[in-house]
Motif scaffolding. Structure first.
Motif, PDB file in Angstrom:
ATOM      1  N   ALA A  59      38.248  45.001  90.208  1.00  0.00           N
ATOM      2  CA  ALA A  59      39.625  44.442  90.229  1.00  0.00           C
ATOM      3  C   ALA A  59      40.037  43.755  91.329  1.00  0.00           C
ATOM      4  O   ALA A  59      39.384  43.725  92.246  1.00  0.00           O
ATOM      5  CB  ALA A  59      40.651  46.299  90.694  1.00  0.00           C
TER       6      ALA A  59
ATOM      7  N   GLN B 123      41.670  43.074  86.729  1.00  0.00           N
ATOM      8  CA  GLN B 123      39.821  43.114  85.947  1.00  0.00           C
ATOM      9  C   GLN B 123      39.725  41.643  86.174  1.00  0.00           C
ATOM     10  O   GLN B 123      40.630  40.696  85.162  1.00  0.00           O
ATOM     11  CB  GLN B 123      40.049  43.959  85.532  1.00  0.00           C
ATOM     12  CG  GLN B 123      40.164  45.543  85.804  1.00  0.00           C
ATOM     13  CD  GLN B 123      40.657  46.638  84.249  1.00  0.00           C
ATOM     14  OE1 GLN B 123      39.241  46.504  83.364  1.00  0.00           O
ATOM     15  NE2 GLN B 123      40.295  47.940  84.538  1.00  0.00           N
TER      16      GLN B 123
ATOM     17  N   THR C 252      47.281  42.172  91.434  1.00  0.00           N
ATOM     18  CA  THR C 252      45.738  43.637  91.122  1.00  0.00           C
ATOM     19  C   THR C 252      45.716  43.649  89.302  1.00  0.00           C
ATOM     20  O   THR C 252      46.359  43.907  88.139  1.00  0.00           O
ATOM     21  CB  THR C 252      45.738  44.384  90.672  1.00  0.00           C
ATOM     22  OG1 THR C 252      45.826  44.649  92.876  1.00  0.00           O
ATOM     23  CG2 THR C 252      43.905  44.837  90.692  1.00  0.00           C
TER      24      THR C 252
ATOM     25  N   ASN D 156      46.406  48.948  96.965  1.00  0.00           N
ATOM     26  CA  ASN D 156      47.549  48.471  96.488  1.00  0.00           C
ATOM     27  C   ASN D 156      48.320  49.253  97.402  1.00  0.00           C
ATOM     28  O   ASN D 156      48.114  50.351  97.701  1.00  0.00           O
ATOM     29  CB  ASN D 156      46.753  48.489  95.807  1.00  0.00           C
ATOM     30  CG  ASN D 156      46.861  47.761  94.595  1.00  0.00           C
ATOM     31  OD1 ASN D 156      45.025  47.798  94.728  1.00  0.00           O
ATOM     32  ND2 ASN D 156      47.309  47.983  93.821  1.00  0.00           N
TER      33      ASN D 156
ATOM     34  N   GLY E 270      48.634  43.935  96.463  1.00  0.00           N
ATOM     35  CA  GLY E 270      48.147  44.865  95.621  1.00  0.00           C
ATOM     36  C   GLY E 270      48.644  44.523  93.816  1.00  0.00           C
ATOM     37  O   GLY E 270      48.483  44.917  93.100  1.00  0.00           O
TER      38      GLY E 270
ATOM     39  N   ARG F  45      44.195  48.952  88.754  1.00  0.00           N
ATOM     40  CA  ARG F  45      43.092  49.094  89.788  1.00  0.00           C
ATOM     41  C   ARG F  45      42.490  50.878  89.272  1.00  0.00           C
ATOM     42  O   ARG F  45      41.495  50.793  89.504  1.00  0.00           O
ATOM     43  CB  ARG F  45      43.724  49.521  91.375  1.00  0.00           C
ATOM     44  CG  ARG F  45      42.584  49.865  92.539  1.00  0.00           C
ATOM     45  CD  ARG F  45      42.346  50.007  94.115  1.00  0.00           C
ATOM     46  NE  ARG F  45      43.027  48.351  94.078  1.00  0.00           N
ATOM     47  CZ  ARG F  45      42.245  47.514  94.644  1.00  0.00           C
ATOM     48  NH1 ARG F  45      40.862  48.091  94.368  1.00  0.00           N
ATOM     49  NH2 ARG F  45      42.564  46.378  94.409  1.00  0.00           N
TER      50      ARG F  45
ATOM     51  N   HIS G  48      38.975  54.331  97.117  1.00  0.00           N
ATOM     52  CA  HIS G  48      39.417  53.193  95.249  1.00  0.00           C
ATOM     53  C   HIS G  48      40.829  52.778  95.163  1.00  0.00           C
ATOM     54  O   HIS G  48      40.806  51.410  94.974  1.00  0.00           O
ATOM     55  CB  HIS G  48      38.700  53.491  94.181  1.00  0.00           C
ATOM     56  CG  HIS G  48      38.970  52.529  93.864  1.00  0.00           C
ATOM     57  ND1 HIS G  48      38.393  51.881  93.296  1.00  0.00           N
ATOM     58  CD2 HIS G  48      39.963  52.607  92.543  1.00  0.00           C
ATOM     59  CE1 HIS G  48      38.453  50.846  92.208  1.00  0.00           C
ATOM     60  NE2 HIS G  48      39.346  51.275  91.823  1.00  0.00           N
ATOM     61  N   MET G  49      41.768  53.374  95.848  1.00  0.00           N
ATOM     62  CA  MET G  49      43.612  52.683  95.642  1.00  0.00           C
ATOM     63  C   MET G  49      44.123  52.588  96.735  1.00  0.00           C
ATOM     64  O   MET G  49      44.620  51.316  96.604  1.00  0.00           O
ATOM     65  CB  MET G  49      44.173  54.364  95.362  1.00  0.00           C
ATOM     66  CG  MET G  49      43.427  55.004  93.880  1.00  0.00           C
ATOM     67  SD  MET G  49      43.589  53.789  92.470  1.00  0.00           S
ATOM     68  CE  MET G  49      45.675  52.694  92.373  1.00  0.00           C
TER      69      MET G  49
END
Length: 162
Positions: A55, A50, A48, A131, A45, A108, A127-128
């Motif tokens: 993401a 957008q 990463t 990474n 990640g 992210r 969600h995290m």
């Protein structure tokens, strides 16, 4: 091949092979060095960014798929003199140790902030999850995102920075 890319609200014309990963174009052609090369496999990640408010690992994304889409990098969130709310929260919580993963973490997290103003703790952590931080500052990173979302401290959080 010549392609037009919209990066951080500006149009760029790039000359690269269609299969070139976005990460290389950002860093080598556009001089946007926030996204880092970590693994090249979409497993860490660090790269990463957008794309159309999602993401995405830029090391895996060929530029041929990006014409007409909106790309946003860490450079498009804020500046040193005027950082975004999320960037400020990461600074206040001292979420970076070596800093290598931080741009990807922030990108992210920004997707979550843009999409869901009131995530649950489980939603935030899920969600995290894609990474990784090799230094192990995940708890400070989570606290920084919580701070940016104005979420109360989680059970077990140590005293937060002012």
């Amino acid at each position: 091949m010549t392609l037009k890319l919209n990066v951080n609200g500006s149009e760029y014309v790039v000359e690269s092979h269609p299969s070139t990963p976005l990460l290389y174009v950002l860093r080598n052609e556009l001089g946007l060095n926030g996204a880092k090369y970590g693994c090249g496999l979409g497993q860490c990640g660090a790269c990463t960014v957008q794309i159309d408010s999602r993401a995405v690992f830029s090391c895996l994304t060929p530029i041929v798929s990006l014409e007409g889409r909106r790309i946003r990098t860490i450079e498009g969130l804020g500046t040193t003199s005027s950082p975004s709310v999320l960037q400020t929260a990461f600074e206040v919580e001292q979420a970076a140790q070596c800093g290598y993963c931080i741009a990807g973490m922030i990108m992210r997290a920004q997707v979550l902030l843009d999409r869901n103003a009131l995530p649950t703790e489980a939603e935030l952590r899920k969600h995290m999850q894609p990474n990784l931080c090799r230094c192990g500052t995940h708890m400070r990173i989570i606290r920084a995102v919580r701070r940016a979302l104005n979420m109360p401290p989680a059970f077990g959080d140590r005293e937060r920075a002012p």
